[in-house]
Enzyme design. Structure first.
Site, PDB file in Angstrom:
ATOM      1  CB  VAL A   3      -0.921   0.024   1.239  1.00  0.00           C
ATOM      2  CG1 VAL A   3      -1.757   1.309   1.282  1.00  0.00           C
ATOM      3  CG2 VAL A   3      -1.855  -1.188   1.237  1.00  0.00           C
ATOM      4  CG  PHE A   4       2.168   5.244  -2.526  1.00  0.00           C
ATOM      5  CD1 PHE A   4       1.604   6.330  -3.185  1.00  0.00           C
ATOM      6  CD2 PHE A   4       3.460   5.379  -2.034  1.00  0.00           C
ATOM      7  CE1 PHE A   4       2.309   7.516  -3.349  1.00  0.00           C
ATOM      8  CE2 PHE A   4       4.181   6.556  -2.196  1.00  0.00           C
ATOM      9  CZ  PHE A   4       3.604   7.617  -2.849  1.00  0.00           C
ATOM     10  N   GLY A   5       1.401   5.152   0.831  1.00  0.00           N
ATOM     11  CA  GLY A   5       0.914   6.254   1.655  1.00  0.00           C
ATOM     12  C   GLY A   5       1.535   7.554   1.221  1.00  0.00           C
ATOM     13  CE1 TYR A   6      -2.456   8.807  -2.026  1.00  0.00           C
ATOM     14  CE2 TYR A   6      -2.648  11.157  -1.576  1.00  0.00           C
ATOM     15  CZ  TYR A   6      -3.227   9.950  -1.948  1.00  0.00           C
ATOM     16  OH  TYR A   6      -4.560   9.891  -2.252  1.00  0.00           O
ATOM     17  N   GLY A   7      -0.430  10.633   2.202  1.00  0.00           N
ATOM     18  CA  GLY A   7      -1.126  11.626   3.042  1.00  0.00           C
ATOM     19  C   GLY A   7      -1.030  11.150   4.482  1.00  0.00           C
ATOM     20  CB  SER A   8      -3.536  10.482   7.139  1.00  0.00           C
ATOM     21  OG  SER A   8      -4.318   9.479   6.528  1.00  0.00           O
ATOM     22  CD  GLU A  85      -7.598   6.359   2.906  1.00  0.00           C
ATOM     23  OE1 GLU A  85      -7.846   7.204   3.769  1.00  0.00           O
ATOM     24  OE2 GLU A  85      -6.682   6.467   2.087  1.00  0.00           O
TER      25      GLU A  85
HETATM   26  N1  LIG Z   1      -4.834   7.778   0.652  1.00  0.00           N
HETATM   27  C1  LIG Z   1      -3.959   8.855   1.044  1.00  0.00           C
HETATM   28  C2  LIG Z   1      -4.684   9.829   1.901  1.00  0.00           C
HETATM   29  C3  LIG Z   1      -5.215   9.108   3.072  1.00  0.00           C
HETATM   30  C4  LIG Z   1      -5.941  10.035   3.952  1.00  0.00           C
HETATM   31  O1  LIG Z   1      -5.381  11.023   4.388  1.00  0.00           O
HETATM   32  N2  LIG Z   1      -7.177   9.656   4.186  1.00  0.00           N
HETATM   33  C5  LIG Z   1      -7.912  10.358   5.191  1.00  0.00           C
HETATM   34  C6  LIG Z   1      -9.361  10.250   4.914  1.00  0.00           C
HETATM   35  S1  LIG Z   1     -10.109  11.814   5.139  1.00  0.00           S
HETATM   36  C7  LIG Z   1      -7.521   9.722   6.530  1.00  0.00           C
HETATM   37  O2  LIG Z   1      -7.328   8.520   6.609  1.00  0.00           O
HETATM   38  N3  LIG Z   1      -7.422  10.518   7.541  1.00  0.00           N
HETATM   39  C8  LIG Z   1      -7.075  10.020   8.860  1.00  0.00           C
HETATM   40  C9  LIG Z   1      -6.877  11.211   9.750  1.00  0.00           C
HETATM   41  O3  LIG Z   1      -7.146  12.311   9.261  1.00  0.00           O
HETATM   42  O4  LIG Z   1      -6.469  11.026  10.912  1.00  0.00           O
HETATM   43  C10 LIG Z   1      -2.728   8.293   1.720  1.00  0.00           C
HETATM   44  O5  LIG Z   1      -2.259   7.312   1.156  1.00  0.00           O
HETATM   45  O6  LIG Z   1      -2.183   8.780   2.703  1.00  0.00           O
END
Ligand SMILES: N[C@@H](CCC(=O)N[C@@H](CS)C(=O)NCC(=O)O)C(=O)O
Length: 196
Positions: A3-8, A85
């Site tokens: 799995v690739f993570g680029y945000g949270s 997600e």
């Molecule tokens: N799919 C992206 C973005 C994931 C992301 O940031 N998703 C949000 C959904 S709004 C999340 O899981 N947020 C958890 C948080 O904000 O603590 C990743 O690979 O990092």
């Protein structure tokens, strides 16, 4: 499964993995163009979180982290991430490039969650000032939207490399920090508030 993570997923890793690699995917840009009503905002007052948008320049890179999920955990982790997600993200398969190049892995076909432009929570482009203001004032069940942004920029800068913090993130970070230090945004104690 990788799995690739680029945000949270870069800094909030609430699932098991057996291997973690730093690297990048090509042909995309990271943008705070996805709305969040279930984590960093609420219905009617969404936060803004990261998604990937196709780049016109195939050489554009998005830096992040690849996690190898143990085979025995794949079904459970997939269900967990599908729920986490759930607001507008869908899975895609992309090619991940480890950096520095790994001795045993050249590239990895990897799963990534992307909020595409046709999803109901997609907010799309806006001026950096507007995005920063929205982030500064948003909060949801998972906490402040500011923390989401700053955790990401800090993790990319320290865990991966300074160049992993792209110009979009740097601009938002600068503007949100400016809002945080602006006197007009400081909480004025109630007994010192003057009715205008
Ligand atoms: N799919 C992206 C973005 C994931 C992301 O940031 N998703 C949000 C959904 S709004 C999340 O899981 N947020 C958890 C948080 O904000 O603590 C990743 O690979 O990092």
């Amino acid at each position: 499964m990788w799995v690739f993570g680029y945000g949270s997923l870069v800094w909030k890793v609430d699932f098991p993995y057996e291997r973690k690699l730093v690297g990048y995917v090509k042909g995309y840009c990271r943008r705070f163009w996805q709305g969040s009503e279930d984590h960093r905002g609420v219905p009617g007052k969404p936060g803004r979180v990261a998604t990937l948008v196709p780049s016109e320049n195939t050489q554009d890179c998005v830096w992040g982290v690849a996690y190898k999920i143990p085979a025995i955990e794949v079904e459970r982790v997939r269900a967990h991430l599908d729920y986490r997600e759930k607001d507008g993200y869908q899975t895609r398969e992309v090619i991940f490039n480890p950096y520095p190049p790994s001795t045993d892995i050249t590239t990895i076909r990897i799963t990534v969650y992307i909020g595409t432009g046709d999803n109901p929570f997609f907010l799309g482009p806006a001026p950096d000032e507007e995005i920063a203001h929205q982030i500064f004032h948003a909060e949801g069940p998972s906490g402040r939207n500011v923390d989401y942004l700053l955790n990401l920029t800090h993790s990319l800068r320290t865990m991966i490399a300074p160049h992993a913090v792209d110009s979009h993130l740097s601009a938002l970070e600068e503007k949100v920090k400016a809002l945080s230090s602006s006197p007009s945004n400081e909480e004025v104690p109630e007994d010192q508030r003057h009715e205008s």
